[in-house]
Structure formats: C-alpha cells, structure tokens
Design a protein around this motif. Structure first.
Motif, PDB file in Angstrom:
ATOM      1  N   PRO A  33      23.061   7.053   9.599  1.00 34.42           N
ATOM      2  CA  PRO A  33      22.166   7.497  10.668  1.00 34.42           C
ATOM      3  C   PRO A  33      22.001   6.404  11.722  1.00 34.42           C
ATOM      4  CG  PRO A  33      20.901   6.844   8.756  1.00 34.42           C
ATOM      5  CD  PRO A  33      22.345   6.827   8.331  1.00 34.42           C
ATOM      6  N   THR A  37      17.104   6.965  14.581  1.00 38.61           N
ATOM      7  CA  THR A  37      16.773   8.009  13.614  1.00 38.61           C
ATOM      8  C   THR A  37      16.131   7.412  12.367  1.00 38.61           C
ATOM      9  OG1 THR A  37      18.572   9.441  14.381  1.00 38.61           O
ATOM     10  CG2 THR A  37      17.719   9.837  12.164  1.00 38.61           C
ATOM     11  N   LEU A  38      16.752   6.351  11.846  1.00 37.84           N
ATOM     12  CA  LEU A  38      16.233   5.726  10.634  1.00 37.84           C
ATOM     13  C   LEU A  38      14.877   5.075  10.885  1.00 37.84           C
ATOM     14  CD1 LEU A  38      16.715   5.139   7.684  1.00 37.84           C
ATOM     15  CD2 LEU A  38      18.071   3.133   8.326  1.00 37.84           C
ATOM     16  N   GLY A  40      12.644   6.102  12.860  1.00 41.03           N
ATOM     17  CA  GLY A  40      11.660   7.179  12.847  1.00 41.03           C
ATOM     18  C   GLY A  40      11.246   7.562  11.435  1.00 41.03           C
ATOM     19  N   ARG A  41      12.202   7.549  10.514  1.00 42.39           N
ATOM     20  CA  ARG A  41      11.888   7.869   9.112  1.00 42.39           C
ATOM     21  C   ARG A  41      11.075   6.765   8.456  1.00 42.39           C
ATOM     22  NH1 ARG A  41      18.008   9.409   7.122  1.00 42.39           N
ATOM     23  NH2 ARG A  41      18.454  11.065   8.638  1.00 42.39           N
ATOM     24  N   VAL A  42      11.399   5.522   8.819  1.00 39.09           N
ATOM     25  CA  VAL A  42      10.738   4.366   8.206  1.00 39.09           C
ATOM     26  C   VAL A  42       9.378   4.093   8.852  1.00 39.09           C
ATOM     27  CG1 VAL A  42      10.979   1.879   7.728  1.00 39.09           C
ATOM     28  CG2 VAL A  42      12.974   3.371   7.574  1.00 39.09           C
ATOM     29  N   HIS A  43       9.190   4.623  10.071  1.00 41.39           N
ATOM     30  CA  HIS A  43       7.961   4.402  10.844  1.00 41.39           C
ATOM     31  C   HIS A  43       7.819   2.936  11.242  1.00 41.39           C
ATOM     32  CE1 HIS A  43       6.793   8.492   9.917  1.00 41.39           C
ATOM     33  NE2 HIS A  43       6.895   8.238   8.621  1.00 41.39           N
ATOM     34  N   ARG A  66      10.639   0.729   1.986  1.00 45.49           N
ATOM     35  CA  ARG A  66      10.524   1.894   2.871  1.00 45.49           C
ATOM     36  C   ARG A  66      11.878   2.339   3.409  1.00 45.49           C
ATOM     37  NH1 ARG A  66       6.432  -0.658   6.773  1.00 45.49           N
ATOM     38  NH2 ARG A  66       7.168   0.956   8.187  1.00 45.49           N
ATOM     39  N   ASP A  69      13.674   4.150   0.570  1.00 45.92           N
ATOM     40  CA  ASP A  69      13.090   5.471   0.327  1.00 45.92           C
ATOM     41  C   ASP A  69      13.458   6.468   1.420  1.00 45.92           C
ATOM     42  OD1 ASP A  69      11.965   4.538  -1.981  1.00 45.92           O
ATOM     43  OD2 ASP A  69       9.949   4.287  -1.161  1.00 45.92           O
ATOM     44  N   ALA A  70      13.714   5.951   2.640  1.00 44.94           N
ATOM     45  CA  ALA A  70      14.022   6.842   3.768  1.00 44.94           C
ATOM     46  C   ALA A  70      15.495   7.262   3.824  1.00 44.94           C
ATOM     47  CB  ALA A  70      13.637   6.158   5.081  1.00 44.94           C
ATOM     48  N   ASP A  73      17.413  11.741  -0.049  1.00 43.36           N
ATOM     49  CA  ASP A  73      16.469  12.805  -0.432  1.00 43.36           C
ATOM     50  C   ASP A  73      16.425  12.997  -1.947  1.00 43.36           C
ATOM     51  OD1 ASP A  73      15.811  13.366   2.234  1.00 43.36           O
ATOM     52  OD2 ASP A  73      17.539  14.696   2.451  1.00 43.36           O
ATOM     53  N   ARG A  78      17.713   7.925  -4.688  1.00 44.87           N
ATOM     54  CA  ARG A  78      16.723   7.099  -3.994  1.00 44.87           C
ATOM     55  C   ARG A  78      16.173   6.006  -4.903  1.00 44.87           C
ATOM     56  NH1 ARG A  78      13.778  10.890  -2.141  1.00 44.87           N
ATOM     57  NH2 ARG A  78      12.279  11.009  -3.864  1.00 44.87           N
TER      58      ARG A  78
END
Length: 205
Positions: A33, A37-38, A40-43, A66, A69-70, A73, A78
């Motif tokens: 990714p 994009t990544l 955004g998943r990790v914040h 984090r 984990d991101a 799925d 994971r």
C-alpha cells in the motif's frame, strides 16, 4: 503512475537494518500500500510513517505495533507479523542503545557527527511526538490550538518555532514534563541565536 519505492533502510548493518528490512518486506507482502494509505490506517502523519519504514532512528514500540496491526486483516497473519516485528524491534533498539553508548563511537574521530542545537531540538520534538503515540496532526492541532501546517513543519524539522511560549504549548500538548519543556526551550534559544548569527536558510543552521 507507478508507486514510489520505499528505498533501502538508512540504518547501519545489523539488527536495526534487519528490523527495517523486515518491516518493508511485510509491507510488500500486504500488497504494498502507499504510505498515504497506510498512514491513514495507522492514524499517523505520512512523514512519521516514512521515517518508521526507513530509519535511521527506530520507531516507538507502539507505532511498530500499530503498523503491524494495520497491514493484515487475517488474525493469524496479523499476530505473526506483530510478533516478528516486535521481536526485531527489541533487538534493533538494544543495538541502537549500545551503539549510542559505545566509547568507541563517542571517541573515534569521524564516527559520530556533532548535531547542531536545531537538529537536537527537532530530534527531541520527534521523540515526544512518537512517545505520544504519533497522533494525527489534526488531533495535536485540536489539543494545542496551533495550525496543522505549523505543527507539521516543526515536527518534521522544516522550520523552527518563532517563540518559546508556542514551543512550550506544543511540547505540553505532546505530554512533555516541565523539565523536558525547559530543555527544549534552552535548545530553542540557542538554535534561534545561531540562525541569526549565521544568516542561513530556514532548513539548516
């Protein structure tokens, strides 16, 4: 347009390099990714994630977890990724600490660069940001009342805060202790003084 590759790790050969290599390998395994994009998943901020995937500084344990984990799925995949990454992270951090405290590294000419007050200040800000869990710039802005673009430039080292009070506001917003704010303020004063003395650009001192 092709996705820009992450690039080789910037860490020295050994456990630190192995950690970043493993992390990049897992990102590829997860479908490669984009950093945006990544992130955004990790914040976390994209720049923070970019440093976490290449170095040279080791990311925090929380950020490493984090990211793992991101990526996947499937619970089994994971959990395996998290376990392997955290094991590699532990070895990498131990190696980094040993290298930093090594008498040879501290005393051998040419092996360690002397950082300017500005670089030290930015390192400390980035450490605070990582220790706070690498929150989104928007969350920090809400907590401190500072502009997102301003916070991003300070955390990534693109510019210096103009005033001690504003720097302290950011530091406290990231969970700094009074003694840490005092240390940051002293570095900030020195960095601003050197910038004026040498009349350099905003990116270097």
């Amino acid at each position: 347009m092709a996705k820009k590759p992450l690039g080789l790790p910037l860490a020295p050969p050994g456990p630190q390099y192995d950690f970043f290599s493993l992390l990049q390998e897992m990102i590829l395994k997860a479908g490669d990714p984009s950093l945006a994009t990544l992130a955004g998943r990790v914040h976390c901020a994209r720049q923070v994630l970019h440093r976490a995937t290449r170095g040279p500084k080791m990311p925090s344990r929380d950020l490493t977890k984090r990211i793992a984990d991101a990526l996947f799925d499937d619970d089994e995949t994971r959990n395996d990724a998290r376990s392997r990454l955290l094991a590699a992270w532990t070895q990498g951090v131990a190696d980094a600490r040993q290298a930093a405290s090594s008498p040879a590294a501290l005393m051998t000419p040419g092996t360690v660069s002397i950082k300017s007050p500005r670089c030290l200040l930015m390192d400390k800000l980035h450490d605070l940001y990582s220790r706070a869990g690498s929150p989104s710039i928007s969350d920090v802005a809400l907590t401190t009342g500072l502009r997102r673009s301003t916070i991003h430039e300070w955390v990534t080292g693109r510019s210096l805060p103009r005033e001690d009070g504003v720097l302290a506001l950011l530091a406290y917003g990231l969970g700094a202790s009074p003694s840490e704010v005092e240390s940051l303020t002293a570095l900030h004063k020195t960095a601003r003084k050197m910038k004026k003395m040498h009349d350099v650009t905003k990116d270097y001192i």
